[in-house]
Motif scaffolding. Structure first.
Motif: not given
Length: 77
Positions: A3-7
């Motif tokens: 559930g975590v997206v790194q940008i």
């Protein structure tokens, strides 16, 4: 983490001695189905590119990020 997206922000920041930066979700901003993972960055002595972690609450929600937006927005399908 699920559930975590790194940008990547495209930024490398430096502050005065004894200063740091805090990354967090916008205060008093409507719920968009995700929030920014809070963090404190030691930018007075460590120079590194800044990444933001978005924590999504719903996996079936569509999120669009536009180039000129300062904050991503989301919309339900």
């Amino acid at each position: 983490e699920d559930g975590v997206v790194q940008i990547w922000t495209g930024l490398i920041l430096k502050t005065q001695p004894n200063w740091c930066l805090q990354i967090s979700s916008c205060i008093n901003f409507p719920d968009r189905g995700f929030e920014v993972m809070n963090g404190v960055l030691d930018t007075d002595w460590m120079f590194y590119d800044i990444w933001v972690n978005l924590v999504f609450k719903n996996k079936d929600q569509c999120v669009k990020i536009r180039k000129n937006d300062s904050v991503p927005f989301s919309s339900h399908r």
